[in-house]
Each structure stands twice: as structure tokens, then as C-alpha cells.
Write an enzyme that holds these catalytic residues in place. Sequence first.
Site, PDB file in Angstrom:
ATOM      1  N   SER A  69       5.867  -1.818   1.122  1.00 53.58           N
ATOM      2  CA  SER A  69       5.020  -2.320   2.204  1.00 53.58           C
ATOM      3  C   SER A  69       5.419  -1.672   3.516  1.00 53.58           C
ATOM      4  O   SER A  69       6.588  -1.382   3.746  1.00 53.58           O
ATOM      5  CB  SER A  69       5.146  -3.841   2.311  1.00 53.58           C
ATOM      6  OG  SER A  69       4.274  -4.343   3.301  1.00 53.58           O
ATOM      7  N   ASP A  70       4.432  -1.439   4.349  1.00 55.25           N
ATOM      8  CA  ASP A  70       4.720  -0.932   5.686  1.00 55.25           C
ATOM      9  C   ASP A  70       3.714  -1.545   6.655  1.00 55.25           C
ATOM     10  O   ASP A  70       2.594  -1.881   6.260  1.00 55.25           O
ATOM     11  CB  ASP A  70       4.641   0.587   5.747  1.00 55.25           C
ATOM     12  CG  ASP A  70       5.301   1.107   7.013  1.00 55.25           C
ATOM     13  OD1 ASP A  70       6.544   1.095   7.064  1.00 55.25           O
ATOM     14  OD2 ASP A  70       4.591   1.481   7.958  1.00 55.25           O
TER      15      ASP A  70
END
Length: 196
Positions: A69-70
Amino acid sequence: MKIDIILASGSQYRANLLKQLQIPFRCISPNINETQFIDEPPYEYVKRLSLEKANNVAKKNTGSWVIGSDQIALFQNKVLGKPLTKAKAISQLSQFSGNHVEFLTGVSLIHNTHKIFLYEESKTDVFFKHLSIKQIDRYLDKDMPYDCAGSFKIESCGSLLFDKVVSEDPSSLIGLPLIIVTKLFDKAGIDLLHVD
């Protein structure tokens, strides 16, 4: 059902969110270069980082389900970094006062053995109150959000800064949209309610 789930992150915020689903998982920091390419559009940037994080960990853990995730913050079409210092946080929050900031959070799910590579994105719109320098200073002394894009922690007292937050996934703003994580596992044929 028992499966090996890895969160490709060193973020305590993301780990705490994933714990809410009450599934077993472990964390491995992906250690990637997070520099934005020249002329890379924000949507491509957040997608690339999310996939790179998951890929980096999945390569060494081929039988595992890896979540990457970013998140990026966008203000006036510019990507904002983490402030790291109080002076930069004051500058960011002063600019946001009375304005709107968009947060994009990309989530990837990779399983190399099953050849599954899934990605989805969540958008959150944050509308800030008109803030005085005194309010900003007081908030920063309370939360010290210098490691957070946007210079606030919604999971703490960051909510004091907002008029409203608009999102399809309430956990998105903290950095890991749990509804999207669940959707990606559903697409892969795994019901997380049956994972233990």
C-alpha cells in the site's frame, strides 16, 4: 482456512489497521526507492509504489499473499511529502487552511505462485477549516505528525482541523483501506472471515 499473509510495510499505522480484521499476518518492510519519476502522474506514482512494495516482498515469499500500500497527498496538483520538521508542517497546514487536499491510497495484492496481481485505489477528499497559526502550532504540539503526509493524524486529534472528510473507505486516510483489502481478497477467491 490458514494462509500466510504479509503486509509489505514498516508502518505501525498500517499494521494497526490490518489488526482490526482479526486475521494473522506478519510485516516485512519492502525497502524500495520512493522517489517520484520526473513527469510521473500522481495516479501512476501511487500505483507503482504500491505494486513495487508488494513485488519486492513477494519475490522472496512466493507462497504468501502480500499486501502493498502507498498513499500520497495532493494539493493544487502537487504531491506532498512527509513534513519531517515542525517548520514544514506549519507551512503545509497554513497552505491547507480553508482549502481541500486529496489523498490517493493504492493497494496491491500479489501471490506469485497463483499468478495473482491485483490493484485498486481509494480517493479521500479532506476539507480543512480556516486555521490560525496559533491553532496549527497547538495541534502540532499535541500530535507531532511529522511522519505523515499532510501533517496530521486523523486517528488522533487531526479531526479538529477539518470541516469534512469524504471517502468511500473510512480507513483509507490512515493509509490502508480495509474495504479495498477485503475486496482484493474476495477477487482472489478468499473470504477473510474464514481465515484464522
